[in-house]
Design a protein around this motif. Sequence first.
Motif, mmCIF file in Angstrom:
data_model
loop_
_atom_site.group_PDB
_atom_site.id
_atom_site.type_symbol
_atom_site.label_atom_id
_atom_site.label_comp_id
_atom_site.label_asym_id
_atom_site.label_seq_id
_atom_site.Cartn_x
_atom_site.Cartn_y
_atom_site.Cartn_z
ATOM 1 N N VAL A 51 61.964 16.424 10.660
ATOM 2 C CA VAL A 51 61.127 17.345 9.886
ATOM 3 C C VAL A 51 61.613 17.525 8.453
ATOM 4 C CG1 VAL A 51 60.254 18.576 11.904
ATOM 5 C CG2 VAL A 51 62.370 19.352 10.823
ATOM 6 N N ALA A 52 62.912 17.368 8.201
ATOM 7 C CA ALA A 52 63.412 17.485 6.834
ATOM 8 C C ALA A 52 62.887 16.351 5.961
ATOM 9 C CB ALA A 52 64.940 17.491 6.827
ATOM 10 N N LYS A 53 62.482 15.260 6.588
ATOM 11 C CA LYS A 53 61.955 14.107 5.866
ATOM 12 C C LYS A 53 60.431 14.119 5.783
ATOM 13 C CE LYS A 53 65.851 11.243 7.382
ATOM 14 N NZ LYS A 53 66.258 10.012 8.071
ATOM 15 N N GLY A 54 59.819 15.175 6.328
ATOM 16 C CA GLY A 54 58.377 15.309 6.205
ATOM 17 C C GLY A 54 57.578 14.735 7.349
ATOM 18 N N TYR A 55 58.229 14.356 8.432
ATOM 19 C CA TYR A 55 57.505 13.885 9.613
ATOM 20 C C TYR A 55 58.202 14.471 10.832
ATOM 21 C CZ TYR A 55 61.363 10.562 10.168
ATOM 22 O OH TYR A 55 62.598 9.997 10.315
ATOM 23 N N GLY A 56 57.900 13.986 12.011
ATOM 24 C CA GLY A 56 58.600 14.436 13.210
ATOM 25 C C GLY A 56 58.054 15.739 13.766
ATOM 26 N N TYR A 57 58.900 16.470 14.464
ATOM 27 C CA TYR A 57 58.449 17.650 15.192
ATOM 28 C C TYR A 57 59.632 18.585 15.426
ATOM 29 C CZ TYR A 57 60.523 14.808 18.867
ATOM 30 O OH TYR A 57 61.396 14.039 19.599
ATOM 31 N N ASN A 58 59.329 19.835 15.717
ATOM 32 C CA ASN A 58 60.328 20.826 16.104
ATOM 33 C C ASN A 58 60.327 20.981 17.617
ATOM 34 O OD1 ASN A 58 61.185 21.758 13.418
ATOM 35 N ND2 ASN A 58 59.086 22.476 13.236
ATOM 36 N N TYR A 59 61.424 21.496 18.147
ATOM 37 C CA TYR A 59 61.486 21.753 19.581
ATOM 38 C C TYR A 59 62.454 22.899 19.852
ATOM 39 C CZ TYR A 59 65.707 18.772 19.311
ATOM 40 O OH TYR A 59 66.919 18.225 18.976
ATOM 41 N N ILE A 60 62.271 23.542 20.983
ATOM 42 C CA ILE A 60 63.173 24.598 21.414
ATOM 43 C C ILE A 60 64.300 23.949 22.206
ATOM 44 C CG2 ILE A 60 63.446 26.639 22.858
ATOM 45 C CD1 ILE A 60 61.869 27.095 20.253
ATOM 46 N N THR A 61 65.515 24.057 21.692
ATOM 47 C CA THR A 61 66.639 23.451 22.391
ATOM 48 C C THR A 61 66.962 24.268 23.641
ATOM 49 O OG1 THR A 61 68.913 22.688 22.136
ATOM 50 C CG2 THR A 61 68.299 24.672 20.939
ATOM 51 N N GLY A 62 67.196 23.563 24.748
ATOM 52 C CA GLY A 62 67.159 24.213 26.050
ATOM 53 C C GLY A 62 68.332 25.100 26.412
ATOM 54 N N GLY A 63 69.524 24.832 25.858
ATOM 55 C CA GLY A 63 70.718 25.503 26.346
ATOM 56 C C GLY A 63 70.714 27.008 26.212
ATOM 57 N N GLY A 64 70.121 27.521 25.135
ATOM 58 C CA GLY A 64 70.092 28.962 24.926
ATOM 59 C C GLY A 64 69.032 29.667 25.745
ATOM 60 N N VAL A 73 58.219 29.571 18.137
ATOM 61 C CA VAL A 73 58.813 30.790 17.587
ATOM 62 C C VAL A 73 60.325 30.621 17.611
ATOM 63 C CG1 VAL A 73 59.107 33.278 17.830
ATOM 64 C CG2 VAL A 73 56.893 32.227 18.370
ATOM 65 N N HIS A 74 60.917 30.621 16.423
ATOM 66 C CA HIS A 74 62.370 30.526 16.326
ATOM 67 C C HIS A 74 62.970 31.917 16.421
ATOM 68 C CE1 HIS A 74 66.365 29.487 15.043
ATOM 69 N NE2 HIS A 74 66.281 30.275 13.987
ATOM 70 N N SER A 75 63.937 32.082 17.331
ATOM 71 C CA SER A 75 64.606 33.370 17.475
ATOM 72 C C SER A 75 66.019 33.292 16.943
ATOM 73 C CB SER A 75 64.634 33.813 18.941
ATOM 74 O OG SER A 75 65.393 34.992 19.084
ATOM 75 N N GLN A 76 66.382 34.257 16.103
ATOM 76 C CA GLN A 76 67.730 34.342 15.559
ATOM 77 C C GLN A 76 68.732 34.842 16.595
ATOM 78 O OE1 GLN A 76 68.291 33.268 12.594
ATOM 79 N NE2 GLN A 76 66.653 33.769 11.179
ATOM 80 N N TYR A 77 68.252 35.258 17.757
ATOM 81 C CA TYR A 77 69.102 35.932 18.738
ATOM 82 C C TYR A 77 69.449 35.047 19.934
ATOM 83 C CZ TYR A 77 66.808 39.483 15.938
ATOM 84 O OH TYR A 77 66.307 40.193 14.876
ATOM 85 N N ILE A 78 68.865 33.860 19.985
ATOM 86 C CA ILE A 78 69.067 32.916 21.082
ATOM 87 C C ILE A 78 69.852 31.732 20.530
ATOM 88 C CG2 ILE A 78 67.895 31.341 22.676
ATOM 89 C CD1 ILE A 78 65.591 33.360 22.783
ATOM 90 N N HIS A 79 70.934 31.357 21.225
ATOM 91 C CA HIS A 79 71.866 30.378 20.654
ATOM 92 C C HIS A 79 72.174 29.244 21.629
ATOM 93 C CE1 HIS A 79 72.459 33.262 17.440
ATOM 94 N NE2 HIS A 79 72.769 34.182 18.342
ATOM 95 N N GLN A 80 72.148 28.037 21.106
ATOM 96 C CA GLN A 80 72.395 26.836 21.887
ATOM 97 C C GLN A 80 73.881 26.588 22.140
ATOM 98 O OE1 GLN A 80 70.893 24.541 23.536
ATOM 99 N NE2 GLN A 80 72.266 22.765 23.492
ATOM 100 N N ALA A 81 74.731 27.134 21.301
ATOM 101 C CA ALA A 81 76.160 26.835 21.391
ATOM 102 C C ALA A 81 76.961 28.078 21.788
ATOM 103 C CB ALA A 81 76.649 26.263 20.060
ATOM 104 N N ARG A 82 78.282 27.965 21.739
ATOM 105 C CA ARG A 82 79.184 29.046 22.129
ATOM 106 C C ARG A 82 79.387 30.012 20.961
ATOM 107 N NH1 ARG A 82 84.574 26.264 23.149
ATOM 108 N NH2 ARG A 82 84.048 25.638 21.017
ATOM 109 N N ILE A 83 79.879 31.204 21.254
ATOM 110 C CA ILE A 83 80.205 32.146 20.187
ATOM 111 C C ILE A 83 81.160 31.502 19.196
ATOM 112 C CG2 ILE A 83 81.436 34.292 19.677
ATOM 113 C CD1 ILE A 83 80.330 35.466 22.231
#
Length: 447
Positions: A338-351, A392-402
Amino acid sequence: MLQKIMKEREVKFKDVVFIVLSQSNSYHVKRADLFQKHFTEQLQDVPQSDHPLLFFLHKQWPEGGAYTLFPLMEGFAANFSNKAWIFVCEEETRINLAGLITVLSSFDYHEQIFLGKPLRDYSSSIIHHYAFYDNPSRFLYPDPAGGFALTLPLIKSIVARLKSSKLEIDFVIDPKHELAKFIRNEDEGTPLTAVREFCTSVTSDKCVTSLPLRFPQCGTPLPVDDLFVAVKTCGKFHKDRVSVVKKTWGQETTNIEYYSDKEDPDIPTIDLGIENTESGHCEKTLAIIRRAANNSDEPWLLIADDDTIISLKQLRKLLACYDAKEVVVMGERYGYGVAKGYGYNYITGGGGMVFSKPAVKLLAEECKCPAIDSPDDMILGMCLDRLQIDLVHSQYIHQARIEDYSPDYLSYRDHVSFHKHYLIDPIQVYKMLDKVDLGLKSPHDEL
């Protein structure tokens, strides 16, 4: 001489272009409207001809990768060449406009300058591609919650680089870090200048920006019975990972099922008839979605991994802000291309991936897996992109560790989830989430 320098640096309201990283979901549109109200109220005594330009991503640039800013840079350079600064912030950021103008006037906007409330990492992190692994704390990147500012000469230099060399960012994980790293250009470009007046928590009367909302407050939390929870697991993780879920957030609801490749009556698990794969899990995830579409009546579905660490109490508070009758797919947003102007977004599953009932039904009907082990989150993202459904991007849901995030970034918000049990005590992390305040202190004042 000093007066001449100050005159050359003087900035007026109309010299600044404001970009708000807004989203198209109805809740976020309302939050953007509140931002605009607070913004325009400060301009009542300013002639209309002197008003700054104010843009919202969901209105002017709804394209999938606009939030990375890279696809917008050429337009900024072409359309705002007579301006001094581009200022970027979030929906919830609050700005003292007069104070901000004073701060910006202390810098020479004819130069390539990058200002922001700084974040830094204290250990190398997978979410930042292990950049600066030898000394990650030396690299500063901006926190959009406190706002960041770029001069037009810097914008033009970014555009020139984008035209002359290939942008190497395929996966967008943390756009604020990736933008700053590109601008820094291997120590040959422009570093972020830390500005004390750009704040999240108000630390002094000198703060010209702040983030007053620690966590959304939308009234009564979602009832427990309105959220169905699906946990993805497999036989080899029943003992260590699932046992943690059952000791922690699994106790927050009885409306939960565990999906595995093996039946285990002690948990109990449900065998979907799909063999386990080492990665991807696309067919398993879609089977869960189809099962929820046909067999459950709950307005909301959460799909979590067996090593997700989540507070369902916090999630139910968050979901009270959203309309379950709308198509909502929420979590932490990643992007491919998406930074290059194509592609797609997705919700990463871990969070954790959250779906409204209309979204569940739509995905069950419209999405298919190319292979059993295709990456489930990316395939769902491709499907939603084809259907022209915004995530919907949530600032409160995280894919990685603290440990993988800047403490300053985590310190001023409450959180819903983190991910992975690697080299941490997941039960302790859950206890911290359950207390809401992670107990982290901002190191910003030390800079």
